[in-house]
Scaffold this motif. Structure first.
Motif, PDB file in Angstrom:
ATOM      1  N   LEU A   3      37.773  51.622  48.635  1.00 36.68           N
ATOM      2  CA  LEU A   3      37.602  51.272  47.222  1.00 36.68           C
ATOM      3  C   LEU A   3      38.846  50.535  46.752  1.00 36.68           C
ATOM      4  CD1 LEU A   3      36.117  54.655  45.925  1.00 36.68           C
ATOM      5  CD2 LEU A   3      34.894  52.647  46.772  1.00 36.68           C
ATOM      6  N   THR A   4      38.680  49.248  46.360  1.00 38.56           N
ATOM      7  CA  THR A   4      39.808  48.418  45.938  1.00 38.56           C
ATOM      8  C   THR A   4      39.459  47.690  44.654  1.00 38.56           C
ATOM      9  OG1 THR A   4      38.995  46.595  47.304  1.00 38.56           O
ATOM     10  CG2 THR A   4      40.635  48.060  48.301  1.00 38.56           C
ATOM     11  N   CYS A   5      40.487  47.276  43.963  1.00 39.55           N
ATOM     12  CA  CYS A   5      40.305  46.485  42.740  1.00 39.55           C
ATOM     13  C   CYS A   5      39.960  45.058  43.120  1.00 39.55           C
ATOM     14  CB  CYS A   5      41.577  46.549  41.893  1.00 39.55           C
ATOM     15  SG  CYS A   5      41.448  45.646  40.333  1.00 39.55           S
ATOM     16  N   CYS A   6      38.900  44.502  42.476  1.00 40.99           N
ATOM     17  CA  CYS A   6      38.416  43.173  42.828  1.00 40.99           C
ATOM     18  C   CYS A   6      39.073  42.067  42.045  1.00 40.99           C
ATOM     19  CB  CYS A   6      36.905  43.106  42.624  1.00 40.99           C
ATOM     20  SG  CYS A   6      36.400  43.381  40.924  1.00 40.99           S
ATOM     21  N   VAL A   7      40.020  42.377  41.153  1.00 44.93           N
ATOM     22  CA  VAL A   7      40.706  41.349  40.378  1.00 44.93           C
ATOM     23  C   VAL A   7      41.691  40.609  41.281  1.00 44.93           C
ATOM     24  CG1 VAL A   7      42.184  40.923  38.369  1.00 44.93           C
ATOM     25  CG2 VAL A   7      40.415  42.673  38.264  1.00 44.93           C
ATOM     26  N   LYS A   8      41.842  39.325  41.021  1.00 52.43           N
ATOM     27  CA  LYS A   8      42.712  38.485  41.834  1.00 52.43           C
ATOM     28  C   LYS A   8      44.165  38.958  41.752  1.00 52.43           C
ATOM     29  CE  LYS A   8      44.006  33.660  42.534  1.00 52.43           C
ATOM     30  NZ  LYS A   8      43.868  32.282  42.017  1.00 52.43           N
ATOM     31  N   ASP A   9      44.833  38.971  42.871  1.00 49.37           N
ATOM     32  CA  ASP A   9      46.251  39.354  43.013  1.00 49.37           C
ATOM     33  C   ASP A   9      46.508  40.806  42.621  1.00 49.37           C
ATOM     34  OD1 ASP A   9      46.776  36.769  43.822  1.00 49.37           O
ATOM     35  OD2 ASP A   9      47.303  36.108  41.799  1.00 49.37           O
ATOM     36  N   GLN A 102      45.972  40.821  32.903  1.00 48.62           N
ATOM     37  CA  GLN A 102      46.422  40.516  34.282  1.00 48.62           C
ATOM     38  C   GLN A 102      45.230  40.204  35.197  1.00 48.62           C
ATOM     39  OE1 GLN A 102      48.834  43.768  35.681  1.00 48.62           O
ATOM     40  NE2 GLN A 102      50.177  43.754  33.874  1.00 48.62           N
ATOM     41  N   MET A 103      44.405  39.231  34.766  1.00 50.77           N
ATOM     42  CA  MET A 103      43.201  38.873  35.520  1.00 50.77           C
ATOM     43  C   MET A 103      43.450  37.827  36.609  1.00 50.77           C
ATOM     44  SD  MET A 103      41.167  40.940  34.205  1.00 50.77           S
ATOM     45  CE  MET A 103      39.700  40.421  35.048  1.00 50.77           C
ATOM     46  N   GLY A 104      44.662  37.383  36.763  1.00 50.70           N
ATOM     47  CA  GLY A 104      44.980  36.411  37.815  1.00 50.70           C
ATOM     48  C   GLY A 104      44.784  34.980  37.390  1.00 50.70           C
ATOM     49  N   TYR A 105      44.426  34.732  36.151  1.00 45.19           N
ATOM     50  CA  TYR A 105      44.283  33.379  35.643  1.00 45.19           C
ATOM     51  C   TYR A 105      44.523  33.435  34.146  1.00 45.19           C
ATOM     52  CZ  TYR A 105      39.637  34.932  34.154  1.00 45.19           C
ATOM     53  OH  TYR A 105      38.590  35.621  33.578  1.00 45.19           O
ATOM     54  N   ASP A 106      44.745  32.269  33.518  1.00 45.96           N
ATOM     55  CA  ASP A 106      44.998  32.170  32.084  1.00 45.96           C
ATOM     56  C   ASP A 106      43.682  31.958  31.332  1.00 45.96           C
ATOM     57  OD1 ASP A 106      47.684  32.404  32.636  1.00 45.96           O
ATOM     58  OD2 ASP A 106      47.982  30.214  32.752  1.00 45.96           O
ATOM     59  N   GLY A 107      43.595  32.478  30.156  1.00 42.73           N
ATOM     60  CA  GLY A 107      42.420  32.262  29.311  1.00 42.73           C
ATOM     61  C   GLY A 107      41.370  33.327  29.423  1.00 42.73           C
ATOM     62  N   ALA A 108      41.724  34.505  29.870  1.00 41.64           N
ATOM     63  CA  ALA A 108      40.725  35.577  29.987  1.00 41.64           C
ATOM     64  C   ALA A 108      40.282  36.061  28.607  1.00 41.64           C
ATOM     65  CB  ALA A 108      41.308  36.733  30.804  1.00 41.64           C
ATOM     66  N   GLU A 109      41.221  36.116  27.639  1.00 40.55           N
ATOM     67  CA  GLU A 109      40.867  36.578  26.295  1.00 40.55           C
ATOM     68  C   GLU A 109      39.938  35.592  25.598  1.00 40.55           C
ATOM     69  OE1 GLU A 109      44.478  37.220  24.268  1.00 40.55           O
ATOM     70  OE2 GLU A 109      45.120  38.945  25.516  1.00 40.55           O
ATOM     71  N   LYS A 110      40.163  34.281  25.804  1.00 40.42           N
ATOM     72  CA  LYS A 110      39.275  33.283  25.210  1.00 40.42           C
ATOM     73  C   LYS A 110      37.861  33.419  25.740  1.00 40.42           C
ATOM     74  CE  LYS A 110      42.893  29.849  24.463  1.00 40.42           C
ATOM     75  NZ  LYS A 110      43.323  28.471  24.763  1.00 40.42           N
ATOM     76  N   ARG A 111      37.764  33.690  27.014  1.00 40.33           N
ATOM     77  CA  ARG A 111      36.439  33.844  27.614  1.00 40.33           C
ATOM     78  C   ARG A 111      35.717  35.056  27.039  1.00 40.33           C
ATOM     79  NH1 ARG A 111      36.388  33.529  33.951  1.00 40.33           N
ATOM     80  NH2 ARG A 111      37.221  31.493  33.326  1.00 40.33           N
ATOM     81  N   VAL A 112      36.441  36.132  26.782  1.00 40.02           N
ATOM     82  CA  VAL A 112      35.837  37.342  26.200  1.00 40.02           C
ATOM     83  C   VAL A 112      35.370  37.055  24.771  1.00 40.02           C
ATOM     84  CG1 VAL A 112      36.278  39.707  25.481  1.00 40.02           C
ATOM     85  CG2 VAL A 112      37.121  38.885  27.686  1.00 40.02           C
ATOM     86  N   ILE A 113      36.205  36.311  23.985  1.00 40.54           N
ATOM     87  CA  ILE A 113      35.848  36.010  22.587  1.00 40.54           C
ATOM     88  C   ILE A 113      34.609  35.129  22.517  1.00 40.54           C
ATOM     89  CG2 ILE A 113      36.657  34.833  20.488  1.00 40.54           C
ATOM     90  CD1 ILE A 113      39.489  35.713  21.223  1.00 40.54           C
ATOM     91  N   SER A 114      34.545  34.101  23.384  1.00 40.02           N
ATOM     92  CA  SER A 114      33.378  33.221  23.396  1.00 40.02           C
ATOM     93  C   SER A 114      32.130  33.967  23.823  1.00 40.02           C
ATOM     94  CB  SER A 114      33.631  32.024  24.293  1.00 40.02           C
ATOM     95  OG  SER A 114      33.870  32.452  25.622  1.00 40.02           O
ATOM     96  N   SER A 115      32.310  34.906  24.764  1.00 43.84           N
ATOM     97  CA  SER A 115      31.170  35.695  25.202  1.00 43.84           C
ATOM     98  C   SER A 115      30.664  36.586  24.075  1.00 43.84           C
ATOM     99  CB  SER A 115      31.551  36.538  26.434  1.00 43.84           C
ATOM    100  OG  SER A 115      30.463  37.371  26.809  1.00 43.84           O
TER     101      SER A 115
END
Length: 448
Positions: A3-9, A102-115
Motif C-alpha cells: 500500500l503506497t501513496c499514488c501522488v507524484k514524488d 504537495q501534489m507534485g505539480y502547480d495549480g492543484a487548488e485552481k483545479r479543485v476550485i474549477s471542479s
C-alpha cells in the motif's frame, strides 16, 4: 500487496508505518505499535472512493492526482492510497474532500476550485485543464513525410550496425587465417635441423649448408599437384596457373624435403611422419613420391658411365696393378613389407637376409663414384641372374675387368682369386645362360 501513496514524488506507504510501529516511543516508553501508546502516526493512508458508492468523488480524486495512463485518464489499482499529508485537514472532510497539498505539480487548488464551480452549476466536470489535459482517445496523425524519414533513419542505423558487425567478423576471420597459415607454414626444418649433427642423423648429409644447396637445386622441379581439366579432344591438361600447380601447400618446401630424407634415412612409416608434421597419411605419401620423382629426375644425371681416360686418370694407387679394372659390382637388398600374395611372398623371400626384400645391382668405379644402378628385382633372384638381366654388361667396353664378391656364381667363367677379387670378363659373361624372366603384379620375378 504494498500500500503506497499514488501522488507524484510521495514515498509514504505501509512499509514506513510498519517500521514506525516497531520503534520505541520517547513519550510513553513503549513501542508505537502497542495499544498503550497514544502517539499519532506520522501519516495515514486513505483509499479512493468506490465506483458504486461515490463515483463522482472518485473521478475528482483521479483528476486532482493528475496521473496518466497512456492516452487515457489513470485508474487507481487496489493498492493505491493517498496519504494524509496531501489533505488540508489531514483527512478528507466535507469541507475539504479533495487532496490539494504537495501534489507534485502547480495549480492543484485552481483545479479543485474549477471542479467545484462546474459541479455547482450542474455542468460537466472539467476534465481538461490548462495545467493537466487529458489526452483524447483519437491519436494525433503524423505527416507521411515524417513516417518515411523515420523508417529511413531506422533502416540506416540497422544497416550501419550490421556493417560494423561484418567488419568485426572480417577482422576476426583474417586473424584466424593468419594463425592457420602460421601453423601450416611451421618451419619444421628450422626446428629439427639446428646443428650439423642433426643434419647427419636425420638426412645423412654432411652439413646444413649441403642440405640447403641440395634443396634449392631440386625444389624447382617439384610439382606434386595440379588443378584444371583434361581436354577430351586433345587429351591434354589445362592448368589454371602455370607458375604453381595445385592448392596451397600445408608445409614449406624445406619441411617436405626433410620429411623425404627422414623416410629414406630412418625408415619411418607414413603414419609416424604424418603425426610428426601434422598432416594426413595420404598427403605424406604424395609428398614423398613427388620429391622422390623430382630427386630421381635431377640426380640421375650424376650416375653415368665414364670414359676409359677418366677411369685411368682417377684410379687410386691401390688399383694401379689392375689396368683393365673398370668397376666394382655388388647387389644390395632392401627390406619390404610381407606381400599378401603367397607367390610374391615366396618370390621376395631372401635366405640371406631372412626377410622379404628387393634386390638392386650397384656398380661403382675404382674412385668410389657410382656409375650404374639397376631396377629393383625380387629378393629371391640370384646375384648372377640379376647381373645378366639388368643390361649393365651391355654398356661395358670389350676386354674390361669387373670386381665382385663371392656371392656371384661364376663357375662358367675363369676366375682369378688374386687380390681377393673376382674379375669377370664381359665376353665370357655374355655367353652365360640367362634365366627366363617374366612380370607379375607390376614386379619383376625370376623362374628357377
Amino acid at each position: 500487496m504494498a500500500l503506497t501513496c499514488c501522488v507524484k514524488d510521495c514515498s509514504n506507504g505501509a512499509y514506513w508505518l510498519k517500521k514506525w510501529k516497531l520503534q520505541l516511543c520517547n513519550v510513553c516508553g513503549c513501542l508505537h505499535g502497542d495499544k498503550l501508546c497514544t502517539c499519532e502516526p506520522p501519516f495515514r493512508l486513505f483509499t479512493f472512493p468506490t465506483k458504486k458508492k461515490n463515483p463522482e468523488t472518485r473521478e475528482r480524486w483521479k483528476q486532482v492526482v493528475g496521473r496518466q495512463d497512456g492516452n487515457k485518464l489513470w485508474s487507481p489499482p487496489k493498492d493505491s492510497r493517498v496519504c494524509s499529508k496531501h489533505f488540508v485537514d489531514s483527512q478528507p472532510t466535507s469541507e475539504n474532500p479533495l487532496p490539494t497539498l504537495q501534489m507534485g505539480y502547480d495549480g492543484a487548488e485552481k483545479r479543485v476550485i474549477s471542479s467545484d464551480c462546474a459541479e455547482a452549476a450542474g455542468g460537466p466536470r472539467p476534465f481538461e485543464d490548462p495545467e493537466m489535459e487529458t489526452l483524447s482517445n483519437e491519436p494525433e496523425s503524423m505527416p507521411w513525410i515524417f513516417t518515411i524519414l523515420t523508417v529511413l533513419v531506422c533502416s540506416f542505423m540497422f544497416v550501419q550496425k550490421q556493417n560494423d558487425k561484418i567488419v568485426q567478423l572480417k577482422a576476426e576471420v583474417q586473424m584466424l587465417r593468419q594463425k592457420v597459415a602460421k601453423l601450416k607454414n611451421t618451419l619444421y626444418a628450422e626446428v629439427i635441423l639446428k646443428t650439423d649433427e642433426d643434419v647427419v642423423f636425420f638426412t645423412g648429409l654432411q652439413s646444413k649448408s649441403v642440405f640447403n644447396k641440395l634443396h634449392s637445386f631440386i625444389a624447382p622441379y617439384v610439382n606434386r599437384r595440379w588443378t584444371g581439366v583434361v581436354s577430351m579432344v586433345r587429351n591434354v591438361r589445362i592448368f589454371k596457373n602455370k607458375s604453381r600447380f595445385g592448392p596451397e601447400r600445408k608445409m614449406t618446401s624445406k619441411s617436405e624435403f626433410l620429411m623425404t630424407f627422414m623416410k629414406l634415412r630412418l625408415r619411418l612409416l607414413n603414419k609416424d611422419l604424418a603425426k610428426r608434421f601434422d598432416i594426413s597419411e595420404t598427403l605424406c605419401s604424395r609428398i614423398f613420391f613427388a620429391w622422390l620423382r623430382a630427386s630421381c629426375a635431377v640426380l640421375k644425371s650424376l650416375i653415368y658411365m665414364p670414359g676409359e681416360e677418366s677411369l685411368i686418370a682417377s684410379k687410386p694407387e691401390r688399383f694401379r696393378k689392375l689396368p683393365d679394372l673398370h668397376s666394382i659390382i655388388d647387389c644390395t637388398e632392401i627390406f619390404i613389407e610381407t606381400p599378401k600374395d603367397l607367390y610374391l611372398q615366396s618370390a621376395t623371400w631372401s635366405d640371406y637376409k631372412h626377410h622379404n626384400t628387393l634386390k638392386v645391382l650397384i656398380a661403382c668405379t675404382p674412385n668410389s663414384s657410382i656409375n650404374f644402378v639397376s631396377k629393383a628385382y625380387l629378393g629371391r633372384v640370384s646375384d648372377k641372374a640379376l647381373t645378366l638381366d639388368c643390361g649393365y654388361l651391355d654398356q661395358l667396353p670389350v676386354n674390361c675387368m669387373l670386381m665382385a664378391d663371392k656371392g656371384f656364381n661364376t663357375t662358367t667363367v675363369p676366375q682369378d682369386t688374386s687380390h681377393c677379387t673376382c674379375p669377370l670378363e664381359s665376353e665370357d659373361i655374355h655367353r652365360c645362360q640367362v634365366p627366363v624372366l617374366k612380370r607379375q603384379s607390376g614386379l619383376r620375378t625370376t623362374e628357377f
